[in-house]
Write an enzyme that holds these catalytic residues in place. Structure first.
Site, PDB file in Angstrom:
ATOM      1  N   CYS A  73       0.802  -1.169  -0.040  1.00 20.63           N
ATOM      2  CA  CYS A  73      -0.006  -0.195   0.174  1.00 20.63           C
ATOM      3  C   CYS A  73       0.771   1.337   0.002  1.00 20.63           C
ATOM      4  O   CYS A  73       0.296   2.341  -0.133  1.00 20.63           O
ATOM      5  CB  CYS A  73      -0.928  -0.188   1.312  1.00 20.63           C
TER       6      CYS A  73
ATOM      7  N   HIS B 206      -2.753   8.089   5.857  1.00 20.51           N
ATOM      8  CA  HIS B 206      -3.150   7.053   5.214  1.00 20.51           C
ATOM      9  C   HIS B 206      -4.497   6.626   5.501  1.00 20.51           C
ATOM     10  O   HIS B 206      -5.001   6.048   4.339  1.00 20.51           O
ATOM     11  CB  HIS B 206      -2.139   6.084   6.056  1.00 20.51           C
TER      12      HIS B 206
ATOM     13  N   HIS C  75      -9.704   2.271  -0.904  1.00 22.67           N
ATOM     14  CA  HIS C  75      -8.315   2.023  -0.629  1.00 22.67           C
ATOM     15  C   HIS C  75      -7.840   1.422  -1.909  1.00 22.67           C
ATOM     16  O   HIS C  75      -8.185   0.384  -2.355  1.00 22.67           O
ATOM     17  CB  HIS C  75      -8.071   0.782   0.459  1.00 22.67           C
TER      18      HIS C  75
ATOM     19  N   SER D  11      16.216  36.601 -61.005  1.00 25.79           N
ATOM     20  CA  SER D  11      16.750  37.922 -61.422  1.00 25.79           C
ATOM     21  C   SER D  11      17.461  38.598 -60.175  1.00 25.79           C
ATOM     22  O   SER D  11      18.623  38.242 -59.737  1.00 25.79           O
ATOM     23  CB  SER D  11      15.490  38.779 -62.034  1.00 25.79           C
TER      24      SER D  11
END
Length: 993
Positions: A165, A301, A338, A624
């Site tokens: 995780c 978390h 999660h 030219s």
């Protein structure tokens, strides 16, 4: 943050996300700010199965052409690795990284568990190119980072990261350390944790970590567990000092990162340890050189489990106990679920966006803390509602981000808001915006996105132009727009303009030829506006105008100082009355010397400007008078000597008496037989155009004769018999004058309009310039010489060569750089359009030199993809370990590029076999003899299958050097058949006993 701090900090310069309910950073922020829940829920069945899951949009779709991947390989590749590749590409694009110019880019990437290998392997079993090795390479996580490096051309470290995780923040930590250790100049942290097909939900047995009601409530009194979900994304990092130096847009600043592990001091492998969490947060603050009181907010978390939340809350309370002010705590899992390996990426991106928008968003479903957490909260404040994030006097806003992996790998990152940068002013003039893509459909979408973005943010036009010119990766399908001001964005991106302002590049940048016109389309004041607005052009013009002024008593300089009257009617680029020479007085007569030198100065200054901008001619083609400028650019003659010769030439022309010229819309060979006495072909310009010259009465008679024969003949605004024998005496004098001039060999090849041949290393002596004055201009022959070698020409001056070039070769590109007298567009606009058109054909300019100084890079809308479904058409095999029924994607299958069996192509058995294998291995519906195996995505593994199949077909081991001597289908067939037709070599081994 002071300059010393810049050396120890890392900037976030790019970001991309694929998260539940969103496939863009903007959509992600709108979900966060609104406090939305992005979990997909269905009717609740019985038992322990919970039908809730955080699904990303269209996980089975992909755009293989973007990355040069064959459709067949795309089908084999794990969808989460395809999303990982897309995310890394988008993040680098958002960071305005030109990958071709930035090779030292590292990538740290991780992916989650996937059963896709088992699904696709069973669905495609027995097909050519599908075996254990190909399935491993396209599905195993070992190859996640190296696949990104290979497909995006990144040459720094490429490391696959795996820590459950905390995988995403582990990748962030490693990327930041790489930069601080100067292992690379840019670093990408990327992650993808996506299950395909997505589960319809999850099993939530009593006592497990899954939420029984399908709702994740981090830190809430009634929290009951997590809800699983998918996610992918990428972040691009750069040393802050480098980002500030380069003018990058900085999203946020990483002040410190830390990583540790719980070790064995916890109840079990899947347990958590508060002491380790305290240690990792404090370590990150120490690395940042900050105290807990320097942080305002922590993105936790926040798993939503009672044990996990309680442990984390206690750790945060201990770290921030002495902060001295409230520290807000949020957790993105409340709205997304999660996301396993991608969990930290979602939290990191949320913190970056919160800093960027100066707003703290609410945690969905949070109402109140449980009593035990509330009792030991201290300064911690859960975010039950969104708050504006006020600045703290004396320091920037700061946030911490945590991720804790199952198994104990803990990460914490300390972020800081981006440093203030001065606002860059608008340019005050026209700006050139460049857009490129890998596919025409994607290009259309990119143009629409950029138009809308600029329409909403018109003050950004100049910075957007700078960004697209100097720091964007180039793709073959290209378009450009010249925006005169922020209020004219819609007109600049109008469909009628973009239809002609686009092109397609192939291979290397083409060489360019400068076409230098002669007298005819010049006008007073040409280039005057550019001399005022463009310092580069003004400097080159000043250098030659000073010389011309000495020869014309200042007349040339005055002509460039006076801009011609030009109506400013938006959208009306052409003044028809001026075009048709009606409604206005006749321009005041100008001395021939002034006219000739003005044109010379204009062309020379423009040529030098283009060369300073990096557009250097591989060859020169003069018409030219333009051939005198070509001679200077090629080093044949010095600029002052050439201008003196041009002035002398103008004076000598007047001694030949009066003359007239006639433009005829026909090839010279068609009309030369109609010439009358004292008229001559003066110029062969193209297959459908020539010019006669001679005495006025004779030219008028010729015009009547030609019109009677049905030809279109128009008088030319000229009073002298240019390029005729009438100038023989004048030419002889000019030739004599030039004997004293030091003439040198041409250093740049000149396609001579005098000889109709190349001057390449030869010196055009004085006799050449005598002939140049009296003989016809063989422009058609000279242009044919050029077009036999080159495809891109630039008309350097006001002229009409473009239609003549088109008559000779309709596929050639001839770009003009100077506006015509009847156009309402500005000088700079025309020059920018020229640079844009050249760019669409692969010619890059030295873009910074186009600007008076550097500007800031700015974030642009993500580039569009042309995504199609790439999944097997069979049902996935059942998971023997799960009671969860996978949710089949409700996605259209009409575009599924599964290789289809088709009738064999006509031809030999070898040709039929190779055509069939091309289709199967590369996932093609049709094949052509010119199809190139490797250009279409073939690789060495597919080549092994191709060679093995040939051996099965022929009974002979055809060497790979023969098979791939030509990698096209037709060439491969010929090479293999020729090898098979050759006598087999005799076996000179031991004689039979």
């Amino acid at each position: 943050m002071n300059e010393l701090d810049h050396e120890d900090a890392v900037a976030v310069v790019g970001l991309s996300v694929r998260l539940p309910g969103c496939d863009s950073v903007d959509r992600y922020w709108s979900i966060l700010d609104a406090g939305e829940d992005a979990i997909t829920r269905r009717d609740t069945p019985g038992g322990t199965f919970v039908p809730a899951y955080g699904s990303v949009p269209s996980p089975g779709h992909f755009d293989p052409a973007r990355f040069g991947i064959a459709p067949s390989e795309a089908l084999l590749t794990d969808p989460q690795q395809r999303l990982l590749l897309e995310a890394a590409d988008e993040a680098l694009t958002t960071a305005n990284v030109d990958r071709a110019a930035t090779p030292a880019v590292s990538v740290y990437a991780g992916v989650g568990h996937s059963d896709y290998e088992r699904w696709v392997g069973s669905a495609l079993a027995g097909r050519p190119g599908v075996d254990a090795q190909s399935l491993e390479v396209t599905n195993r996580g070992d190859y996640a980072a190296t696949r990104i490096a290979y497909r995006l051309g990144l040459q720094g470290a490429a490391v696959t990261v795996q820590s459950a995780c905390s995988t995403a923040l582990t990748a962030v930590h490693l990327a930041v350390q790489d930069l601080l250790n100067h292992g690379s100049d840019l670093a990408v942290a990327a992650v993808s944790s996506v299950r395909v097909p997505a589960p319809g939900g999850y099993d939530a047995p009593l006592g497990g970590i899954g939420s029984a009601d399908g709702v994740c409530r981090p830190f809430d009194a009634v929290a009951g567990g997590s809800v699983p979900g998918d996610g992918a994304g990428a972040v691009v990092f750069k040393r802050l000092a480098d980002a500030v130096r380069d003018g990058d847009e900085v999203w946020a600043v990483v002040r410190g990162t830390a990583m540790n592990n719980d070790g064995s001091g916890k109840s079990g492998f899947a347990g958590v340890d508060a002491a380790a969490q305290v240690e990792v947060v404090r370590a990150a603050l120490d690395v940042a050189g900050l105290a807990p009181g320097d942080v305002d907010y922590v993105e936790a978390h926040g798993s939503g489990t009672r044990i996990g939340d309680s442990t984390e809350w206690s750790a945060l309370a201990e770290v921030f106990a002495d902060a001295g002010h409230p520290v807000h705590v949020g957790a993105v899992k409340g709205g997304l679920g999660h996301l396993r390996e991608a969990a930290g990426l979602a939290g990191f991106a949320k913190a970056v966006l919160s800093l960027r928008n100066r707003r703290l968003v609410a945690t969905p479903h949070f109402e109140r803390l449980p009593a035990d957490l509330a009792a030991r909260s201290g300064v911690l404040r859960p975010l039950a509602e969104a708050l504006d994030w006020p600045a703290t006097p004396g320091r920037p806003r700061r946030a911490g981000v945590s991720a804790f992996g199952l198994g104990g790998t803990n990460c914490h990152v300390v972020l800081e808001e981006a440093p203030e940068v001065p606002v860059t002013p608008e340019s005050g003039g026209s700006d050139l915006v460049l857009v490129s893509s890998h596919h025409p459909e994607a290009l259309d979408a990119d143009l629409d996105r950029l138009r809308d973005d600029l329409g909403e943010n018109p003050a950004r036009v100049a910075d957007v132009a700078w960004t697209t010119q100097t720091s964007r990766h180039r793709y073959p399908h290209r378009a450009y727009a010249v925006v005169r001001s922020g209020t004219e964005v819609a007109g600049a991106f109008a469909g009628d303009r973009l239809r002609i302002q686009r092109g397609h590049t192939t291979g290397d940048a083409p060489e360019v030829v400068f076409v230098l016109p002669g007298i005819g389309s010049h006008y007073p004041g040409m280039g005057a506006e550019l001399a005022r607005t463009d310092p580069l052009f003004a400097r080159h013009l000043h250098e030659v105008a000073e010389v011309a002024d000495a020869l014309t008593r200042g007349a040339v300089g005055r002509s460039f100082a006076t801009e011609p009257a030009r109506p400013d009617r938006q959208g009306d680029r052409v003044d028809l009355r001026a075009l048709l020479r009606r409604g206005g007085g006749t321009p005041a007569p100008r001395e021939l010397r002034e006219v000739h030198l003005s044109l010379f100065c204009m062309e020379h200054a423009m040529a030098r400007t283009l060369m300073d901008l990096g557009i250097r001619p591989a060859a020169l083609l003069g018409h030219s008078l333009g051939e005198w400028v070509a001679a200077v650019l090629a080093g044949v003659i010095g600029v002052e000597d050439a201008m003196a010769a041009v002035a002398r030439r103008a004076d000598l022309v007047k001694t030949a008496g009066p003359g007239a010229m006639l433009s005829v819309l026909a090839a010279a060979e068609e009309v030369e037989k109609h010439a009358v006495e004292d008229t001559w072909i003066a110029a062969e310009n193209g297959p459908g155009h020539c010019v006669f010259s001679g005495r006025p009465d004779a030219v008028e008679a010729l015009a009547e004769r030609l019109r009677a024969e049905g030809f279109t003949a128009l008088p030319v605004d000229a009073a002298h018999p240019f390029h005729t024998p009438q100038l023989a005496g004048a030419a002889a004098l000019l030739g004599e004058d030039l004997r004293a001039v030091d003439l040198k060999p041409a250093r740049i090849p000149i396609a001579s309009s005098v000889l109709g041949a190349w001057l390449d290393g030869e010196t055009p002596e004085s006799g050449y310039w005598h002939d140049h004055m009296v003989s016809r201009v063989r422009f058609r022959e000279a242009s044919e010489l050029v077009l036999a070698r080159h495809r891109v020409l630039v008309e350097v001056g006001p002229g009409t060569a473009r239609p003549w070039i088109a008559q000779t070769d309709p596929d050639a590109v001839c770009v003009r750089t100077v506006r015509q007298s009847y156009e309402n567009a500005g000088d700079r606009q025309i020059l920018l359009e020229a640079l844009g058109e050249l760019w669409t054909h692969g010619v890059e300019s030295d873009w910074p030199r186009l600007h008076t100084g550097p500007r800031r890079r700015t974030t642009l809308p993500p580039r569009a993809l042309v995504r199609r479904r790439y999944l097997p058409d069979t049902e996935p095999p059942a998971d023997p370990w799960s009671t969860v029924t996978p949710l089949r994607h409700n996605e259209s299958v009409q575009d599924t590029p599964v290789p289809q069996q088709q009738d064999e192509a006509p031809g030999t058995p070898v040709g039929q076999f190779l055509a069939h294998r091309f289709r199967i291995l590369l996932g093609l519906r049709e094949v052509h003899p010119d199809d190139h195996f490797f250009h279409l995505g073939g690789d060495s593994l597919m080549g092994v299958h191709l060679i093995a199949g040939l051996q099965e077909l022929t009974g002979r081991a055809v060497p790979s050097s023969v098979v791939f001597a030509s990698a096209t289908l037709g060439g491969m067939t010929r090479e293999v058949e020729a090898w098979l037709a050759a006598p087999e070599p005799l076996d000179h081994g031991s004689p039979a006993s």
